[in-house]
Design an enzyme around this catalytic site. Structure first.
Site, PDB file in Angstrom:
ATOM      1  N   SER A   5     -15.440   1.408  11.768  1.00  0.00           N
ATOM      2  CA  SER A   5     -14.461   0.461  12.308  1.00  0.00           C
ATOM      3  C   SER A   5     -14.978  -0.015  13.661  1.00  0.00           C
ATOM      4  CB  SER A   5     -13.131   1.187  12.509  1.00  0.00           C
ATOM      5  OG  SER A   5     -12.241   0.413  13.295  1.00  0.00           O
ATOM      6  N   TYR A  47      -7.499   8.203  15.019  1.00  0.00           N
ATOM      7  CA  TYR A  47      -8.360   7.260  14.293  1.00  0.00           C
ATOM      8  C   TYR A  47      -9.628   6.959  15.087  1.00  0.00           C
ATOM      9  CZ  TYR A  47      -9.368   2.956  11.586  1.00  0.00           C
ATOM     10  OH  TYR A  47      -9.927   1.979  10.801  1.00  0.00           O
TER      11      TYR A  47
HETATM   12  P1  NAD Z   1      -6.143   0.582   2.387  1.00  0.00           P
HETATM   13  O1  NAD Z   1      -4.963   1.355   2.867  1.00  0.00           O
HETATM   14  O2  NAD Z   1      -5.959  -0.781   1.797  1.00  0.00           O
HETATM   15  O3  NAD Z   1      -6.957   1.446   1.339  1.00  0.00           O
HETATM   16  C1  NAD Z   1      -7.200   2.809   1.537  1.00  0.00           C
HETATM   17  C2  NAD Z   1      -7.752   3.404   0.259  1.00  0.00           C
HETATM   18  O4  NAD Z   1      -7.900   4.805   0.469  1.00  0.00           O
HETATM   19  C3  NAD Z   1      -6.798   3.249  -0.940  1.00  0.00           C
HETATM   20  O5  NAD Z   1      -7.577   3.114  -2.116  1.00  0.00           O
HETATM   21  C4  NAD Z   1      -6.056   4.582  -0.937  1.00  0.00           C
HETATM   22  O6  NAD Z   1      -5.517   4.936  -2.198  1.00  0.00           O
HETATM   23  C5  NAD Z   1      -7.168   5.515  -0.519  1.00  0.00           C
HETATM   24  N1  NAD Z   1      -6.676   6.762   0.040  1.00  0.00           N
HETATM   25  C6  NAD Z   1      -5.685   6.937   0.961  1.00  0.00           C
HETATM   26  N2  NAD Z   1      -5.493   8.231   1.205  1.00  0.00           N
HETATM   27  C7  NAD Z   1      -6.398   8.899   0.431  1.00  0.00           C
HETATM   28  C8  NAD Z   1      -6.692  10.276   0.225  1.00  0.00           C
HETATM   29  N3  NAD Z   1      -6.012  11.240   0.867  1.00  0.00           N
HETATM   30  N4  NAD Z   1      -7.675  10.607  -0.655  1.00  0.00           N
HETATM   31  C9  NAD Z   1      -8.351   9.643  -1.330  1.00  0.00           C
HETATM   32  N5  NAD Z   1      -8.111   8.330  -1.176  1.00  0.00           N
HETATM   33  C10 NAD Z   1      -7.151   7.967  -0.311  1.00  0.00           C
HETATM   34  O7  NAD Z   1      -7.124   0.540   3.633  1.00  0.00           O
HETATM   35  P2  NAD Z   1      -8.314  -0.458   4.047  1.00  0.00           P
HETATM   36  O8  NAD Z   1      -7.814  -1.319   5.142  1.00  0.00           O
HETATM   37  O9  NAD Z   1      -8.968  -1.067   2.864  1.00  0.00           O
HETATM   38  O10 NAD Z   1      -9.294   0.597   4.727  1.00  0.00           O
HETATM   39  C11 NAD Z   1     -10.452   1.090   4.128  1.00  0.00           C
HETATM   40  C12 NAD Z   1     -11.360   1.651   5.194  1.00  0.00           C
HETATM   41  O11 NAD Z   1     -11.715   0.613   6.105  1.00  0.00           O
HETATM   42  C13 NAD Z   1     -10.724   2.764   6.037  1.00  0.00           C
HETATM   43  O12 NAD Z   1     -11.678   3.761   6.300  1.00  0.00           O
HETATM   44  C14 NAD Z   1     -10.332   2.038   7.312  1.00  0.00           C
HETATM   45  O13 NAD Z   1     -10.285   2.905   8.395  1.00  0.00           O
HETATM   46  C15 NAD Z   1     -11.458   1.042   7.422  1.00  0.00           C
HETATM   47  N6  NAD Z   1     -11.139  -0.099   8.266  1.00  0.00           N
HETATM   48  C16 NAD Z   1     -10.144  -0.957   7.937  1.00  0.00           C
HETATM   49  C17 NAD Z   1      -9.875  -2.029   8.767  1.00  0.00           C
HETATM   50  C18 NAD Z   1      -8.809  -3.031   8.460  1.00  0.00           C
HETATM   51  O14 NAD Z   1      -8.561  -3.884   9.311  1.00  0.00           O
HETATM   52  N7  NAD Z   1      -8.176  -2.999   7.307  1.00  0.00           N
HETATM   53  C19 NAD Z   1     -10.616  -2.216   9.940  1.00  0.00           C
HETATM   54  C20 NAD Z   1     -11.620  -1.314  10.238  1.00  0.00           C
HETATM   55  C21 NAD Z   1     -11.873  -0.264   9.392  1.00  0.00           C
END
Ligand code: NAD
Length: 250
Positions: A132, A145
């Site tokens: 991130s 986080y």
């Molecule tokens: P999201 O909430 O849309 O998806 C998260 C995924 O992880 C889902 O498939 C969920 O079922 C799964 N998950 C949640 N808890 C779990 C567990 N205990 N065991 C296994 N799977 C689990 O989130 P996203 O925004 O797509 O984020 C994905 C990654 O990208 C994360 O690591 C997040 O920190 C990172 N990220 C996201 C953003 C953003 O703006 N969305 C920015 C920077 C980094």
């Protein structure tokens, strides 16, 4: 160019992980999906991507081991599953801290630990850790986080060095704000923590960080992950690739 390669994307039933899984599948990789969701939606995704799905909870060591047992030997590992919680440090729920560090950091240790023997033996592998902008910089009220993502960056650099002569690369991709359920769900708590309206959170907190004034698209993150899997990326290792609309350039 990925046909014959087996790819695991953790947390790939939603958001960024799903976009990365679609991008790798489009290049011919055999996919293993992981994450939670409605059974019917997951069945549809498995059909679409000709994928296997393993619903392991990666906040526990047992869950990580169950995933890796079911997945078998993995050539491309994308550690993407993550969660967020927004609260001041003095009232940060202790169980949320533990879960965030377990999922965003420790799960990657377990999946890497279990994937590396096969990658080393065949002298080819790709590890992509979805970190991130918060692996490079901080924001208030996100202590767990930010700590976990900074940790993931350090872990990735360390394994990149350990694997440098094995044909295995390890990199982070570091998105800024992408419109996914993870971002949507933190809006109410951010409104509370900062005393702002929903509109103000979107414009003055989220997009304020990104000079482009645009949310990152999950499909763009998928394209970056695909590049890191190419042969031409064989010398790209130990890097932390920003895809954040300029956020961390400021
Ligand atoms: P999201 O909430 O849309 O998806 C998260 C995924 O992880 C889902 O498939 C969920 O079922 C799964 N998950 C949640 N808890 C779990 C567990 N205990 N065991 C296994 N799977 C689990 O989130 P996203 O925004 O797509 O984020 C994905 C990654 O990208 C994360 O690591 C997040 O920190 C990172 N990220 C996201 C953003 C953003 O703006 N969305 C920015 C920077 C980094």
């Amino acid at each position: 160019f990925l046909s014959g390669k087996r790819a695991l994307v953790t947390g790939s039933t939603s958001g960024i992980g799903l976009a990365v899984a679609r991008a790798l599948a489009a290049e011919g990789a055999d996919m293993v999906l992981n994450g939670f969701g409605e059974e019917a939606d997951i069945a549809r995704l498995c059909d679409e991507l000709r994928a296997q799905h393993v619903a392991a909870d990666l906040t526990t060591r047992e869950g990580c081991d169950a995933l890796m047992d079911a997945a078998g030997p993995i050539d491309i590992l994308v550690n993407n599953a993550g969660m967020q919680h927004v609260a001041p440090v003095e009232s940060f729920p202790v169980e949320k801290w533990d879960a965030i560090v377990a999922l965003n950091l420790t799960a990657a240790f377990h999946t890497v630990r279990r994937s590396v023997p096969h990658m080393n033996a065949q002298r080819w592998g790709r590890i992509v850790n979805v970190a991130s902008a918060h692996s490079k910089t901080a924001s208030p009220f996100k202590s767990a986080y930010v700590a976990a993502k900074h940790g993931l960056d350090g872990f990735t650099k360390t394994i990149a060095l350990e694997l440098a002569r094995s044909g295995v690369t390890a990199n982070c991709v570091s998105p800024g704000y992408a419109w996914t359920p993870l971002v949507e769900n933190q809006i109410p708590d951010t409104m509370k923590a900062r005393g702002l309206s929903r509109e103000d959170v979107i414009n003055d907190v989220l997009l304020a960080k990104q000079p482009t004034k645009k949310f990152v698209q999950p499909v763009e993150i998928g394209a970056l992950a695909v590049f890191l899997c190419r042969e031409e990326a064989g010398n790209v290792t130990g890097a932390n690739w920003s895809i954040d609309g300029g956020w961390t350039a400021e």
